[in-house]
Design a protein around this motif. Structure first.
Motif, mmCIF file in Angstrom:
data_model
loop_
_atom_site.group_PDB
_atom_site.id
_atom_site.type_symbol
_atom_site.label_atom_id
_atom_site.label_comp_id
_atom_site.label_asym_id
_atom_site.label_seq_id
_atom_site.Cartn_x
_atom_site.Cartn_y
_atom_site.Cartn_z
ATOM 1 N N GLN A 62 -70.374 -51.321 28.510
ATOM 2 C CA GLN A 62 -70.546 -49.960 28.018
ATOM 3 C C GLN A 62 -70.025 -49.816 26.595
ATOM 4 O O GLN A 62 -70.506 -48.998 25.823
ATOM 5 N N ILE A 63 -69.051 -50.628 26.247
ATOM 6 C CA ILE A 63 -68.433 -50.515 24.931
ATOM 7 C C ILE A 63 -69.233 -51.258 23.870
ATOM 8 O O ILE A 63 -69.394 -50.794 22.757
ATOM 9 N N GLN A 64 -69.781 -52.418 24.208
ATOM 10 C CA GLN A 64 -70.430 -53.258 23.219
ATOM 11 C C GLN A 64 -71.576 -52.571 22.485
ATOM 12 O O GLN A 64 -71.626 -52.612 21.248
ATOM 13 N N PRO A 65 -72.521 -51.942 23.157
ATOM 14 C CA PRO A 65 -73.611 -51.279 22.419
ATOM 15 C C PRO A 65 -73.109 -50.162 21.513
ATOM 16 O O PRO A 65 -73.655 -49.961 20.424
ATOM 17 N N HIS A 66 -72.069 -49.451 21.934
ATOM 18 C CA HIS A 66 -71.535 -48.350 21.146
ATOM 19 C C HIS A 66 -71.047 -48.858 19.794
ATOM 20 O O HIS A 66 -71.389 -48.298 18.743
ATOM 21 N N LEU A 153 -57.963 -52.212 22.048
ATOM 22 C CA LEU A 153 -57.506 -51.704 20.757
ATOM 23 C C LEU A 153 -58.682 -51.238 19.911
ATOM 24 O O LEU A 153 -58.629 -50.169 19.284
ATOM 25 N N GLN A 154 -59.737 -52.021 19.899
ATOM 26 C CA GLN A 154 -60.893 -51.674 19.069
ATOM 27 C C GLN A 154 -61.494 -50.333 19.474
ATOM 28 O O GLN A 154 -61.951 -49.564 18.633
ATOM 29 N N THR A 155 -61.473 -50.027 20.774
ATOM 30 C CA THR A 155 -62.000 -48.746 21.250
ATOM 31 C C THR A 155 -61.159 -47.585 20.740
ATOM 32 O O THR A 155 -61.694 -46.549 20.317
ATOM 33 N N LEU A 156 -59.848 -47.735 20.771
ATOM 34 C CA LEU A 156 -58.974 -46.675 20.272
ATOM 35 C C LEU A 156 -59.195 -46.437 18.784
ATOM 36 O O LEU A 156 -59.250 -45.297 18.322
ATOM 37 N N VAL A 157 -59.313 -47.528 18.047
ATOM 38 C CA VAL A 157 -59.536 -47.410 16.601
ATOM 39 C C VAL A 157 -60.901 -46.785 16.318
ATOM 40 O O VAL A 157 -61.034 -45.907 15.454
ATOM 41 N N GLU A 158 -61.899 -47.220 17.069
ATOM 42 C CA GLU A 158 -63.244 -46.664 16.874
ATOM 43 C C GLU A 158 -63.264 -45.168 17.182
ATOM 44 O O GLU A 158 -63.890 -44.383 16.460
ATOM 45 N N ASN A 159 -62.589 -44.757 18.241
ATOM 46 C CA ASN A 159 -62.519 -43.330 18.572
ATOM 47 C C ASN A 159 -61.790 -42.532 17.493
ATOM 48 O O ASN A 159 -62.125 -41.376 17.225
ATOM 49 N N ALA A 160 -60.773 -43.152 16.897
ATOM 50 C CA ALA A 160 -60.039 -42.468 15.828
ATOM 51 C C ALA A 160 -60.958 -42.164 14.652
ATOM 52 O O ALA A 160 -60.839 -41.119 14.002
ATOM 53 N N ILE A 209 -67.141 -44.154 27.570
ATOM 54 C CA ILE A 209 -66.370 -45.239 26.976
ATOM 55 C C ILE A 209 -64.976 -44.749 26.604
ATOM 56 O O ILE A 209 -64.227 -44.715 27.286
ATOM 57 N N GLY A 210 -64.398 -44.586 25.661
ATOM 58 C CA GLY A 210 -63.105 -43.983 25.399
ATOM 59 C C GLY A 210 -61.968 -44.383 26.319
ATOM 60 O O GLY A 210 -61.953 -45.429 26.937
ATOM 61 N N LEU A 211 -61.035 -43.498 26.438
ATOM 62 C CA LEU A 211 -59.818 -43.771 27.196
ATOM 63 C C LEU A 211 -60.068 -43.866 28.693
ATOM 64 O O LEU A 211 -59.371 -44.602 29.386
ATOM 65 N N HIS A 212 -61.022 -43.126 29.188
ATOM 66 C CA HIS A 212 -61.303 -43.176 30.620
ATOM 67 C C HIS A 212 -61.730 -44.588 31.020
ATOM 68 O O HIS A 212 -61.315 -45.113 32.054
ATOM 69 N N ASN A 213 -62.518 -45.207 30.190
ATOM 70 C CA ASN A 213 -62.942 -46.584 30.429
ATOM 71 C C ASN A 213 -61.749 -47.535 30.399
ATOM 72 O O ASN A 213 -61.585 -48.399 31.272
ATOM 73 N N ILE A 214 -60.902 -47.380 29.398
ATOM 74 C CA ILE A 214 -59.717 -48.233 29.269
ATOM 75 C C ILE A 214 -58.813 -48.090 30.482
ATOM 76 O O ILE A 214 -58.315 -49.071 31.034
ATOM 77 N N GLN A 215 -58.589 -46.853 30.902
ATOM 78 C CA GLN A 215 -57.728 -46.614 32.048
ATOM 79 C C GLN A 215 -58.275 -47.290 33.303
ATOM 80 O O GLN A 215 -57.528 -47.917 34.063
ATOM 81 N N LYS A 216 -59.565 -47.209 33.525
ATOM 82 C CA LYS A 216 -60.174 -47.802 34.709
ATOM 83 C C LYS A 216 -60.070 -49.321 34.676
ATOM 84 O O LYS A 216 -59.779 -49.957 35.690
ATOM 85 N N ARG A 217 -60.283 -49.911 33.505
ATOM 86 C CA ARG A 217 -60.198 -51.368 33.415
ATOM 87 C C ARG A 217 -58.764 -51.856 33.621
ATOM 88 O O ARG A 217 -58.531 -52.845 34.315
ATOM 89 N N LEU A 218 -57.812 -51.179 33.020
ATOM 90 C CA LEU A 218 -56.417 -51.570 33.210
ATOM 91 C C LEU A 218 -55.991 -51.402 34.661
ATOM 92 O O LEU A 218 -55.246 -52.222 35.207
ATOM 93 N N GLN A 219 -56.459 -50.345 35.309
ATOM 94 C CA GLN A 219 -56.088 -50.115 36.700
ATOM 95 C C GLN A 219 -56.697 -51.169 37.612
ATOM 96 O O GLN A 219 -56.095 -51.562 38.620
ATOM 97 N N MET A 220 -57.883 -51.668 37.274
ATOM 98 C CA MET A 220 -58.501 -52.739 38.047
ATOM 99 C C MET A 220 -57.730 -54.043 37.889
ATOM 100 O O MET A 220 -57.603 -54.817 38.833
ATOM 101 N N LEU A 221 -57.214 -54.279 36.692
ATOM 102 C CA LEU A 221 -56.461 -55.504 36.432
ATOM 103 C C LEU A 221 -55.055 -55.448 37.006
ATOM 104 O O LEU A 221 -54.511 -56.467 37.437
#
Length: 254
Positions: A62-66, A153-160, A209-221
């Motif tokens: 979901q992040i790569q195309p964005h 990290l790249q997602t946070l920077v991109e959102n900024a 994508i954003g933080l919701h995506n990051i949170q879900k991936r970290l919670q899975m790991l």
């Protein structure tokens, strides 16, 4: 000559043999059933892991195309403005980014690799902002080996940029802080705008994508660990802080 003792033994053996045989068959039957159950549980676990991996990979995709389409927009803008040298530089950076990316197939990468990804992205943004962009890095050495989901990290920077810096003319500042606190990795991304909060709201399902995506991936790991994500909006800027367990490749081996 058959003695009384021998005769009794044969009688007892003839009685016990069917019983022993029956118990043996029962034991083999139960043993096979247990093996079948264990095999079934193993297959169910593998299936669950495959489904989790598929879900995790889907979140990554979901992040790569964005990022890719945002970068193409930068290149297109440079082409329209006939800024040839910067256009060539942007294409080279994008090429390095994808060349670096497709060498890595693991669901986890080191923070050092993630930082390199992000630097490529920032190199492209500098082509757009030129002298208007200031980037400050503060990275603790011990965190560079910490494992992280790709694009965190790249997602946070991109959102900024997308929800903050790009909407404000004039000077823009980005601060990236990374250190270790109580065996957890602390990451903060601060930008000099105050409009990014709504766009980064982790509680809203439709943010994708954003933080919701990051949170879900970290919670899975780290399903048994607490993942802390904080959003702070101030008069001079917006910051995002994330805490997750500090883990290296050595930890995954042991």
């Amino acid at each position: 000559m058959i003695t009384q003792e021998s005769f009794s033994f044969y009688i007892m053996l003839s009685v016990l043999a069917p019983i022993i045989g029956a118990f043996s068959l029962l034991f083999l039957f139960l043993f096979e059933k247990r093996l079948d159950q264990l095999e079934k549980e193993k297959n169910e676990l593998l299936l669950k892991q495959e489904l989790q991996e598929a879900r995790y990979n889907q979140l990554n995709q979901q992040i790569q195309p964005h990022f890719f389409f945002n970068t193409l927009n930068v290149i297109l803008s440079l082409a329209r403005l006939n800024r040839k040298e910067e256009l060539i530089s942007a294409i080279e950076v994008l090429s390095k980014y994808f060349k670096f990316k497709y060498k890595q197939t693991d669901p986890l990468i080191t923070m050092e690799e993630e930082i390199q990804y992000t630097r490529y992205y920032l190199d492209i943004q500098r082509l757009r902002f030129r002298d208007r962009l200031e980037v400050v890095w503060s990275v603790e050495e011990s965190c560079k080996l910490s494992l992280v989901p790709p694009y965190l990290l790249q997602t946070l920077v991109e959102n900024a940029f997308k929800h903050g810096l790009e909407k404000h003319p004039g000077q823009g500042k980005l601060i990236i802080i990374l250190n270790e606190q109580r065996n957890k990795v602390y990451l903060e991304v601060w930008n000099s705008s105050s409009t990014a909060l709504e766009a980064l709201d982790v509680q809203k399902e439709d943010r994708g994508i954003g933080l919701h995506n990051i949170q879900k991936r970290l919670q899975m790991l780290f399903p048994k660990e607490e993942i802390l994500i904080q959003l702070n909006e101030e008069a001079k800027g917006t910051s995002v802080q994330i805490f997750w367990p500090h883990m290296t490749r050595e930890d995954t081996i042991t």
